[in-house]
Design a protein around this motif. Structure first.
Motif, PDB file in Angstrom:
ATOM      1  N   ARG A  32       0.830  -1.211   0.000  1.00 51.50           N
ATOM      2  CA  ARG A  32       0.000   0.000   0.000  1.00 51.50           C
ATOM      3  C   ARG A  32       0.864   1.260   0.000  1.00 51.50           C
ATOM      4  N   ASP A  35       2.127   1.647  -3.448  1.00 52.29           N
ATOM      5  CA  ASP A  35       1.023   2.093  -4.317  1.00 52.29           C
ATOM      6  C   ASP A  35       0.807   3.591  -4.177  1.00 52.29           C
ATOM      7  N   GLN A  36       0.732   4.043  -2.944  1.00 51.44           N
ATOM      8  CA  GLN A  36       0.527   5.474  -2.722  1.00 51.44           C
ATOM      9  C   GLN A  36       1.711   6.284  -3.240  1.00 51.44           C
ATOM     10  N   LYS A  38       3.754   5.457  -5.765  1.00 49.62           N
ATOM     11  CA  LYS A  38       3.787   5.471  -7.224  1.00 49.62           C
ATOM     12  C   LYS A  38       2.614   6.234  -7.823  1.00 49.62           C
ATOM     13  N   MET A  39       1.446   6.082  -7.195  1.00 50.69           N
ATOM     14  CA  MET A  39       0.255   6.725  -7.742  1.00 50.69           C
ATOM     15  C   MET A  39       0.160   8.191  -7.342  1.00 50.69           C
ATOM     16  N   HIS A 111       7.210  -5.113  -6.792  1.00 48.96           N
ATOM     17  CA  HIS A 111       5.903  -4.499  -6.536  1.00 48.96           C
ATOM     18  C   HIS A 111       4.987  -4.674  -7.742  1.00 48.96           C
ATOM     19  N   ARG A 112       5.536  -4.452  -8.938  1.00 52.86           N
ATOM     20  CA  ARG A 112       4.712  -4.587 -10.143  1.00 52.86           C
ATOM     21  C   ARG A 112       4.253  -6.033 -10.333  1.00 52.86           C
ATOM     22  N   ARG A 115       1.630  -6.991  -7.822  1.00 54.07           N
ATOM     23  CA  ARG A 115       0.327  -6.422  -8.178  1.00 54.07           C
ATOM     24  C   ARG A 115      -0.319  -7.246  -9.291  1.00 54.07           C
TER      25      ARG A 115
END
Length: 220
Positions: A32, A35-36, A38-39, A111-112, A115
């Motif tokens: 998470r 994710d935060q 990268k996004m 991570h990719r 996911r």
């Protein structure tokens, strides 16, 4: 500087380890956070990109310095103690920065892929649920088909029984019709016999009257 590099290297190593080995909810927390990160489109993403570019620039500068010191030593035939200290420091910095950049790349790939793996698991889970629903519908359909087959067999048995009853009734009706025809023929014969008897009775009456008339004429 070295303490900061070791701290970053230790943090990346811990993150990579938690991504590789699932320990309670720690992997999800790291996922998470990534994710935060990268996004995100805010200052945190800018800081990360700036740090990555700075680390890459320092790494290339350290490599350039190492190569420069080696070339200088090759030309002079000897390396001064100061250059040796600088060369060792630059080599350590380059090694740490290389490991940091490499771990960052590894963490990004892990991570990719995690996911994608999570998405595949969700897809497989959804497909499994759909398959289970289809199997359930198939079982229900088979149960309905079996029930309809049983009902069809019962209806066929009833139809067969009714057909037999109908054939029996037809045979009884034909037999009764034959009896009726025979009775009608017998009645017709009796009617004809009765008519003949009536005619014979009328003839006998006429003969009787003639005889009575003849008897009266004889007496007179």
């Amino acid at each position: 500087m070295l303490q900061l590099l070791f701290l970053v290297l230790f943090a990346e190593g811990a993150a990579a380890f938690l991504l590789m080995v699932k320990i309670g909810p720690l992997r999800e927390i790291v996922m998470r956070a990534l994710d935060q990160l990268k996004m995100g489109r805010g200052p945190s993403m800018v800081i990360v990109k700036t740090l990555a570019c700075t680390a890459a620039a320092i790494f290339m500068s350290s490599i350039f310095s190492i190569v420069k010191i080696q070339n200088k030593g090759a030309k002079l035939g000897t390396v001064t103690p100061m250059d040796q200290v600088i060369w060792g420091t630059q080599l350590l910095d380059a090694s740490l920065l290389g490991f940091i950049l490499y771990l960052g790349f590894v963490i990004d790939r892990m991570h990719r892929y995690l996911r994608k793996l999570t998405g595949l698991k969700e897809t497989v889970s959804s497909s499994r649920k759909e398959v289970e629903e289809l199997q359930k519908e198939n079982r229900n359909f088979k149960e309905k088909e079996d029930k309809n087959s049983r009902e069809m067999r019962v209806l066929q048995e009833e139809a067969s029984s009714l057909t037999q009853k109908l054939q029996r009734l037809k045979s009884e009706l034909e037999e009764k019709e034959k009896r009726v025809v025979s009775a009608e023929a017998h009645v017709a014969a009796l009617q004809k016999q009765s008519e003949d008897l009536l005619l014979e009775y009328d003839r006998l009456l006429e003969d009787n009257q003639v005889l009575q008339a003849q008897a009266l004429s004889f007496r007179g």
